[in-house]
Design a protein around this motif. Structure first.
Motif, PDB file in Angstrom:
ATOM      1  N   CYS A  81      21.095  40.441  99.460  1.00 30.45           N
ATOM      2  CA  CYS A  81      21.382  41.867  99.336  1.00 30.45           C
ATOM      3  C   CYS A  81      20.218  42.682  99.881  1.00 30.45           C
ATOM      4  N   TYR A 110      30.872  40.839 103.295  1.00 33.98           N
ATOM      5  CA  TYR A 110      29.822  41.853 103.188  1.00 33.98           C
ATOM      6  C   TYR A 110      30.402  43.062 102.461  1.00 33.98           C
ATOM      7  N   GLU A 112      29.688  46.763 100.316  1.00 37.67           N
ATOM      8  CA  GLU A 112      28.741  47.844 100.091  1.00 37.67           C
ATOM      9  C   GLU A 112      29.123  48.557  98.810  1.00 37.67           C
ATOM     10  N   LEU A 127      23.891  46.661 100.110  1.00 39.23           N
ATOM     11  CA  LEU A 127      24.727  45.809 100.946  1.00 39.23           C
ATOM     12  C   LEU A 127      24.574  44.395 100.409  1.00 39.23           C
ATOM     13  N   TYR A 128      25.689  43.761 100.081  1.00 36.41           N
ATOM     14  CA  TYR A 128      25.685  42.390  99.562  1.00 36.41           C
ATOM     15  C   TYR A 128      26.315  41.436 100.561  1.00 36.41           C
ATOM     16  N   ARG A 129      25.766  40.239 100.621  1.00 35.82           N
ATOM     17  CA  ARG A 129      26.397  39.107 101.314  1.00 35.82           C
ATOM     18  C   ARG A 129      26.907  38.196 100.202  1.00 35.82           C
ATOM     19  N   SER A 130      28.203  37.969 100.196  1.00 36.99           N
ATOM     20  CA  SER A 130      28.816  37.185  99.132  1.00 36.99           C
ATOM     21  C   SER A 130      29.585  36.011  99.728  1.00 36.99           C
ATOM     22  N   VAL A 157      32.653  44.502 112.277  1.00 34.56           N
ATOM     23  CA  VAL A 157      31.333  44.501 111.640  1.00 34.56           C
ATOM     24  C   VAL A 157      30.565  45.710 112.174  1.00 34.56           C
ATOM     25  N   ILE A 161      25.268  46.593 109.791  1.00 34.46           N
ATOM     26  CA  ILE A 161      25.393  45.313 109.081  1.00 34.46           C
ATOM     27  C   ILE A 161      25.066  44.171 110.032  1.00 34.46           C
ATOM     28  N   TRP A 164      21.416  43.801 110.239  1.00 32.40           N
ATOM     29  CA  TRP A 164      20.872  43.184 109.025  1.00 32.40           C
ATOM     30  C   TRP A 164      21.102  41.670 109.054  1.00 32.40           C
ATOM     31  N   ILE A 165      22.311  41.260 109.440  1.00 31.77           N
ATOM     32  CA  ILE A 165      22.626  39.828 109.536  1.00 31.77           C
ATOM     33  C   ILE A 165      21.679  39.155 110.531  1.00 31.77           C
TER      34      ILE A 165
END
Length: 183
Positions: A81, A110, A112, A127-130, A157, A161, A164-165
């Protein structure tokens, strides 16, 4: 301790909400309670993430993900995150949390979430990566989308984001342990 009673309250409160697409926005309301504050008498940064957690679970139910998790014996985990804190949330202040799935790749979803004050100011944003998991590891998002009935969902995307990735992919793992002082 995790606030299970508050989570149960959120699930009860949203039990009759209509089903939504995961890319739709789920809105929930919360209060900053005395046990949520830090030494500066404002919402603790760790508790902020817990409040976000309590807003994501009803989103997952409304989007059909909780049923798919249960039916397939899957789990749900956070894989990263990024948070921006901009405004203080004080004790007893009511906040609105807006939660939605933004996009996904082959392994991760992803999401938000943002926390809004009564005066319309955004207090913070995350921002979460799940990932959905099973006994073998991460379940591909194509299988998750199929289980939830969202095969045709292909959101783009956003650049912020993607950046960030890409930046997170350059981060070393495992991290280098710091050198210890030998005094």
């Amino acid at each position: 301790m995790y606030p299970f009673i508050r989570l149960a309250w959120q699930m009860f409160k949203h039990r009759k909400d209509t089903q939504i697409a995961p890319t739709d926005t789920h809105i929930s309301h919360h209060y900053c309670l005395p046990w949520d504050i830090d030494l500066w008498m404002e919402l603790n940064n760790g508790r902020t993430l817990t409040l976000y957690d309590m807003a994501r679970i009803p989103l997952a139910r409304k989007a059909g993900l909780l049923s798919a998790l249960r039916d397939n014996e899957w789990g749900l985990t956070m894989a990263g995150c990024s948070v921006r804190y901009r405004r203080r949330v004080r004790m007893f202040e009511k906040i609105e949390i807006r939660s939605r799935l933004v996009c996904f790749d082959d392994k991760f979803m992803y999401l938000e979430q943002s926390m809004w004050k009564k005066n319309g100011e955004c207090a913070n944003h995350v921002l979460y990566r799940s990932a959905v998991t099973d006994k073998n590891g991460i379940v591909p998002t194509s299988r998750v989308r199929e289980a939830v009935g969202l095969n045709n969902l292909t959101p783009t995307v956003p650049d912020w984001i993607k950046h960030w990735i890409d930046a997170d992919a350059t981060r070393p793992w495992p991290p280098m342990p710091p050198k210890l002082n030998q005094n």
